[in-house]
Design an enzyme around this catalytic site. Structure first.
Site, short mmCIF file in Angstrom:
data_model
loop_
_atom_site.label_atom_id
_atom_site.label_comp_id
_atom_site.label_asym_id
_atom_site.label_seq_id
_atom_site.Cartn_x
_atom_site.Cartn_y
_atom_site.Cartn_z
N CYS A 279 82.43 30.97 101.15
CA CYS A 279 82.26 30.32 99.84
C CYS A 279 81.91 31.32 98.74
O CYS A 279 82.55 31.35 97.67
CB CYS A 279 81.23 29.20 99.92
SG CYS A 279 79.53 29.73 100.23
N HIS A 327 75.69 26.90 99.51
CA HIS A 327 77.11 26.69 99.28
C HIS A 327 77.41 26.72 97.79
O HIS A 327 76.66 26.17 96.97
CB HIS A 327 77.57 25.35 99.87
CG HIS A 327 79.07 25.23 99.93
ND1 HIS A 327 79.83 25.86 100.89
CD2 HIS A 327 79.94 24.57 99.13
CE1 HIS A 327 81.11 25.58 100.69
NE2 HIS A 327 81.21 24.81 99.63
N HIS A 339 86.78 25.43 96.52
CA HIS A 339 85.74 26.04 97.35
C HIS A 339 86.30 26.37 98.74
O HIS A 339 87.33 25.84 99.16
CB HIS A 339 84.53 25.12 97.47
CG HIS A 339 84.71 23.99 98.44
ND1 HIS A 339 83.73 23.62 99.35
CD2 HIS A 339 85.77 23.16 98.68
CE1 HIS A 339 84.19 22.60 100.08
NE2 HIS A 339 85.40 22.31 99.69
#
Length: 364
Positions: A279, A327, A339
């Site tokens: 990520c 994240h 993402h």
């Protein structure tokens, strides 16, 4: 009184019947007391797999932090070691010069100065030479001070190099521990999935697709767009690669264009491309493509610019999720982001409402 007859032993056939009956009775009793371990439900397996993947992602971000620290320490160690080498070379040169001065002093100062003056056939020349020797002595003193200063710097550099190498070794061990932990969690998750039938795995994928579609429908409904809600309700597991992204300009356009070009590529933990990304690897490389360097780790990216209210999000902003910010995604407008999700999935477009939203940052 008649003699009582001794009862005859039971026949083999009768014994077999009795043994079978006793075994059957024992089985009945056992079945009434023993309880088989209930088989895990599909929902519980999915919950455990999701939890393991989330824990793995948390460890991955810590791994990224240790990796960045290791790289910096390695650069520092190389620079310090180069300073030590240069310092040692300077010390060797100074020692050579000091040795030459000491040898010359020994040759010229072996006799007392008053005796040299009495024996010298040219006293005026002796005095001139004495003045030169005084200058040499002063130069020697300066040389000695320079050597002492150089030795002190060399000792400091060596101590700094030793400490830096020790830190590098410690970070290397932490890196290995994090890597082992990540691999263990991912292996556990995969093992649980491998125990499922192909049908059950398909059901889990279908559930994930349904959850994603539900989030998209909720996002679209909140925006009051019925057509978008209808498209979201028919969403498949893979995003529509041809769907137009909201318009952006300047640096944001370059950042989003880079991220869009990665759609469909696999997630790869601790990867920064070009074939796979995690990520924060995706967001850091997207910003690099836009001409801006940001931190490697998601928690550090949280401090790479001013925070932005959710109502004021703009394409190109970084959006963060979960309490520990493990994240991060790239906002593209219309309540959506690009993402890199987790191991086993591909880079995708997803509503920011699909995960626990924590905030956003707009790097300058």
């Amino acid at each position: 009184m008649g003699k009582r007859r001794k009862p005859s032993p039971p026949s083999r056939a009768r014994m077999a019947v009795l043994t079978t009956a006793m075994a059957a009775g024992g089985a009945v009793l056992a079945s009434g007391t023993a309880h088989a371990e209930p088989a895990p439900t599909l929902a519980s397996v999915k919950e455990q797999v999701d939890k393991l993947n989330e824990e793995a992602e948390q460890s991955i971000e810590r791994y990224n932090g240790f990796q960045a620290q290791q790289q910096k320490l390695q650069v520092d160690a190389n620079q310090i070691q180069e300073k030590v080498v240069r310092g040692q070379e300077a010390m060797n040169e100074l020692r050579t010069r000091l040795g030459a001065v000491a040898a010359d002093q020994y040759r010229t100062n072996g006799i007392d100065a008053s005796v040299q003056l009495m024996l010298d056939s040219d006293p005026s020349g002796y005095l001139e030479r004495a003045a030169v020797q005084n200058q040499v002595a002063e130069s020697q003193a300066n040389l000695l001070k320079q050597a002492q200063d150089e030795q002190r710097k060399l000792d400091q550099d060596r101590a700094e190099a030793t400490a830096t190498l020790a830190s590098l070794d410690a970070v290397g061990k932490q890196l290995a521990e994090q890597k082992n932990g990540i691999q263990t969690k991912l292996a556990q998750a995969q093992e649980m999935l491998n125990k499922l039938s192909a049908e059950d795995r398909a059901r889990i994928n279908a559930q994930q697709s349904a959850e994603k579609a539900k989030a998209e429908a909720k996002q679209a409904a909140a925006a009051g767009t019925a057509a978008a809600a209808d498209r979201a309700s028919r969403s498949a597991d893979r995003p529509d690669m041809n769907a137009p992204l909201p318009a952006a300009s300047g640096r944001a356009a370059a950042i989003i264009a880079f991220a869009q070009a990665q759609l469909g590529k696999p997630y790869g933990w601790s990867k920064t491309g070009p074939d796979s990304f995690d990520c924060s690897g995706l967001t850091s490389q997207a910003y690099r493509a836009g001409g801006r360097t940001i931190s490697r780790m998601s928690q550090d990216q949280w401090n790479d610019g001013p925070h932005v209210d959710r109502a004021n999000l703009q394409p190109g902003d970084l959006v963060f999720f979960y309490d520990d910010l493990h994240h991060v995604g790239l906002y593209i407008g219309d309540g959506k982001m690009i993402h890199a999700p987790r191991t086993g999935k591909n880079i995708e477009v997803l509503p920011i409402s699909a995960m626990p939203y924590m905030g956003a940052v707009r790097p300058a």
